[in-house]
Design a protein around this motif. Structure first.
Motif, PDB file in Angstrom:
ATOM      1  N   UNK A  19      -6.303   1.565   2.192  1.00 27.45           N
ATOM      2  CA  UNK A  19      -7.036   1.884   0.964  1.00 27.45           C
ATOM      3  C   UNK A  19      -6.073   2.044  -0.206  1.00 27.45           C
ATOM      4  N   UNK A  20      -6.554   1.845  -1.417  1.00 28.18           N
ATOM      5  CA  UNK A  20      -5.680   2.053  -2.580  1.00 28.18           C
ATOM      6  C   UNK A  20      -5.306   3.518  -2.734  1.00 28.18           C
ATOM      7  N   UNK A  38     -11.892 -17.289   3.877  1.00 22.28           N
ATOM      8  CA  UNK A  38     -12.048 -18.714   4.194  1.00 22.28           C
ATOM      9  C   UNK A  38     -11.404 -19.089   5.528  1.00 22.28           C
ATOM     10  N   UNK A  39     -10.628 -18.177   6.126  1.00 30.49           N
ATOM     11  CA  UNK A  39      -9.884 -18.473   7.350  1.00 30.49           C
ATOM     12  C   UNK A  39     -10.552 -17.953   8.612  1.00 30.49           C
ATOM     13  N   UNK A  40     -11.842 -17.761   8.603  1.00 30.79           N
ATOM     14  CA  UNK A  40     -12.592 -17.325   9.783  1.00 30.79           C
ATOM     15  C   UNK A  40     -11.985 -16.066  10.403  1.00 30.79           C
ATOM     16  N   UNK A  41     -11.856 -15.034   9.591  1.00 33.35           N
ATOM     17  CA  UNK A  41     -11.310 -13.759  10.026  1.00 33.35           C
ATOM     18  C   UNK A  41     -12.297 -13.096  10.995  1.00 33.35           C
ATOM     19  N   UNK A  42     -11.788 -12.595  12.110  1.00 34.62           N
ATOM     20  CA  UNK A  42     -12.640 -11.964  13.120  1.00 34.62           C
ATOM     21  C   UNK A  42     -12.998 -10.526  12.770  1.00 34.62           C
ATOM     22  N   UNK A  43     -12.027  -9.778  12.267  1.00 32.18           N
ATOM     23  CA  UNK A  43     -12.288  -8.402  11.843  1.00 32.18           C
ATOM     24  C   UNK A  43     -11.188  -7.931  10.902  1.00 32.18           C
ATOM     25  N   UNK A  44     -11.493  -6.838  10.197  1.00 31.97           N
ATOM     26  CA  UNK A  44     -10.544  -6.226   9.277  1.00 31.97           C
ATOM     27  C   UNK A  44     -10.260  -4.818   9.788  1.00 31.97           C
ATOM     28  N   UNK A  45      -8.991  -4.468   9.885  1.00 28.24           N
ATOM     29  CA  UNK A  45      -8.580  -3.125  10.266  1.00 28.24           C
ATOM     30  C   UNK A  45      -8.181  -2.368   8.999  1.00 28.24           C
ATOM     31  N   UNK A  46      -8.632  -1.116   8.893  1.00 27.60           N
ATOM     32  CA  UNK A  46      -8.296  -0.285   7.736  1.00 27.60           C
ATOM     33  C   UNK A  46      -7.573   0.958   8.241  1.00 27.60           C
ATOM     34  N   UNK A  47      -6.348   1.143   7.783  1.00 24.71           N
ATOM     35  CA  UNK A  47      -5.555   2.291   8.215  1.00 24.71           C
ATOM     36  C   UNK A  47      -5.874   3.521   7.378  1.00 24.71           C
ATOM     37  N   UNK A  48      -6.170   4.613   8.058  1.00 22.55           N
ATOM     38  CA  UNK A  48      -6.343   5.908   7.404  1.00 22.55           C
ATOM     39  C   UNK A  48      -5.057   6.678   7.610  1.00 22.55           C
ATOM     40  N   UNK A  49      -4.335   6.907   6.539  1.00 20.06           N
ATOM     41  CA  UNK A  49      -3.072   7.622   6.629  1.00 20.06           C
ATOM     42  C   UNK A  49      -3.308   9.115   6.816  1.00 20.06           C
ATOM     43  N   UNK A  50      -2.364   9.783   7.442  1.00 15.46           N
ATOM     44  CA  UNK A  50      -2.536  11.222   7.697  1.00 15.46           C
ATOM     45  C   UNK A  50      -2.395  12.072   6.445  1.00 15.46           C
ATOM     46  N   UNK A  51      -2.852  13.296   6.586  1.00 15.90           N
ATOM     47  CA  UNK A  51      -2.740  14.285   5.521  1.00 15.90           C
ATOM     48  C   UNK A  51      -1.265  14.604   5.301  1.00 15.90           C
ATOM     49  N   UNK A  68      -4.762  13.666   1.433  1.00 11.29           N
ATOM     50  CA  UNK A  68      -4.535  12.293   1.845  1.00 11.29           C
ATOM     51  C   UNK A  68      -4.220  11.495   0.586  1.00 11.29           C
ATOM     52  N   UNK A  69      -3.095  10.795   0.575  1.00  9.38           N
ATOM     53  CA  UNK A  69      -2.705  10.042  -0.621  1.00  9.38           C
ATOM     54  C   UNK A  69      -3.515   8.763  -0.799  1.00  9.38           C
ATOM     55  N   UNK A  70      -4.086   8.279   0.283  1.00 10.93           N
ATOM     56  CA  UNK A  70      -4.911   7.071   0.226  1.00 10.93           C
ATOM     57  C   UNK A  70      -6.273   7.343   0.863  1.00 10.93           C
ATOM     58  N   UNK A  71      -7.127   8.106   0.181  1.00 13.41           N
ATOM     59  CA  UNK A  71      -8.458   8.377   0.733  1.00 13.41           C
ATOM     60  C   UNK A  71      -9.337   7.126   0.604  1.00 13.41           C
ATOM     61  N   UNK A  72     -10.484   7.154   1.236  1.00 10.58           N
ATOM     62  CA  UNK A  72     -11.437   6.064   1.049  1.00 10.58           C
ATOM     63  C   UNK A  72     -11.657   5.195   2.264  1.00 10.58           C
ATOM     64  N   UNK A  73     -11.089   5.571   3.405  1.00  9.33           N
ATOM     65  CA  UNK A  73     -11.258   4.729   4.597  1.00  9.33           C
ATOM     66  C   UNK A  73     -12.727   4.545   4.952  1.00  9.33           C
ATOM     67  N   UNK A  74     -13.503   5.630   4.947  1.00  4.76           N
ATOM     68  CA  UNK A  74     -14.925   5.509   5.295  1.00  4.76           C
ATOM     69  C   UNK A  74     -15.679   4.662   4.273  1.00  4.76           C
ATOM     70  N   UNK A  75     -15.472   4.948   3.007  1.00  2.96           N
ATOM     71  CA  UNK A  75     -16.168   4.195   1.962  1.00  2.96           C
ATOM     72  C   UNK A  75     -15.795   2.728   1.962  1.00  2.96           C
ATOM     73  N   UNK A  76     -14.516   2.446   2.136  1.00  4.11           N
ATOM     74  CA  UNK A  76     -14.060   1.056   2.152  1.00  4.11           C
ATOM     75  C   UNK A  76     -14.569   0.326   3.396  1.00  4.11           C
ATOM     76  N   UNK A  77     -14.648   1.039   4.503  1.00  2.00           N
ATOM     77  CA  UNK A  77     -15.221   0.448   5.722  1.00  2.00           C
ATOM     78  C   UNK A  77     -16.654  -0.013   5.455  1.00  2.00           C
ATOM     79  N   UNK A  78     -17.457   0.866   4.891  1.00  2.00           N
ATOM     80  CA  UNK A  78     -18.851   0.520   4.591  1.00  2.00           C
ATOM     81  C   UNK A  78     -18.931  -0.613   3.580  1.00  2.00           C
ATOM     82  N   UNK A  79     -18.101  -0.556   2.542  1.00  2.00           N
ATOM     83  CA  UNK A  79     -18.133  -1.588   1.498  1.00  2.00           C
ATOM     84  C   UNK A  79     -17.770  -2.962   2.061  1.00  2.00           C
ATOM     85  N   UNK A  80     -16.742  -3.026   2.901  1.00  2.00           N
ATOM     86  CA  UNK A  80     -16.325  -4.314   3.460  1.00  2.00           C
ATOM     87  C   UNK A  80     -17.348  -4.854   4.446  1.00  2.00           C
ATOM     88  N   UNK A  81     -17.932  -3.975   5.251  1.00  2.00           N
ATOM     89  CA  UNK A  81     -18.978  -4.419   6.183  1.00  2.00           C
ATOM     90  C   UNK A  81     -20.145  -5.021   5.411  1.00  2.00           C
TER      91      UNK A  81
END
Length: 136
Positions: A19-20, A38-51, A68-81
């Motif tokens: 996340x940003x 465009x490259x037939x990506x199977x899945x996207x992994x999003x890293x949630x960094x520790x506190x 957390x310096x990079x919050x947003x893992x849950x929101x970005x997960x939903x947005x990308x899905x």
């Protein structure tokens, strides 16, 4: 679809993103992913960094703050899905989370329809000085 099932059926291609940082926007991630999809990506992994521990100085005291310096893992997960109609695999590092916070996050991911989660303990507080102690 579960990643273990994907691997049995075909060769897979995955992308890992983070996340940003706080205050930055997500548009750069979208622009990059728009090109990569465009490259037939199977899945996207999003890293949630520790506190991490930060210190805020006031006139009469210093306060220790966990954030957390990079919050947003849950929101970005939903947005990308939603945006790409693709499986997203949150990569969760437990350091800095209590077992209750981890349980809450897993409940949220289940409600969102996430089928795959990659969870690791991560570095312990004794080996990384600026991380909050956790029991996960």
């Amino acid at each position: 679809m579960k990643v273990t099932e994907m691997v049995k059926e075909r060769r897979i291609i995955s992308i890992e993103i983070i996340p940003p940082k706080r205050g930055e926007d997500v548009e750069n991630i979208y622009r990059t992913l728009d090109k990569l999809m465009n490259y037939d990506i199977s899945f996207i992994s999003i890293t949630r960094h520790p506190v991490e521990v930060d210190y805020i100085e006031y006139e009469d005291k210093i306060v220790k703050v966990h954030k957390v310096k990079r919050p947003g893992t849950l929101g970005l997960t939903a947005a990308l899905m939603n945006r790409y109609r693709i499986d997203v695999v949150p990569h969760l590092i437990c350091v800095g989370m209590s077992k209750f916070e981890m349980e809450d996050m897993l409940i949220d991911l289940d409600i969102m329809g996430v089928d795959n989660v990659f969870v690791i303990r991560g570095e312990t507080a004794s080996s990384v000085e600026n991380y909050k102690q956790v029991r996960c």
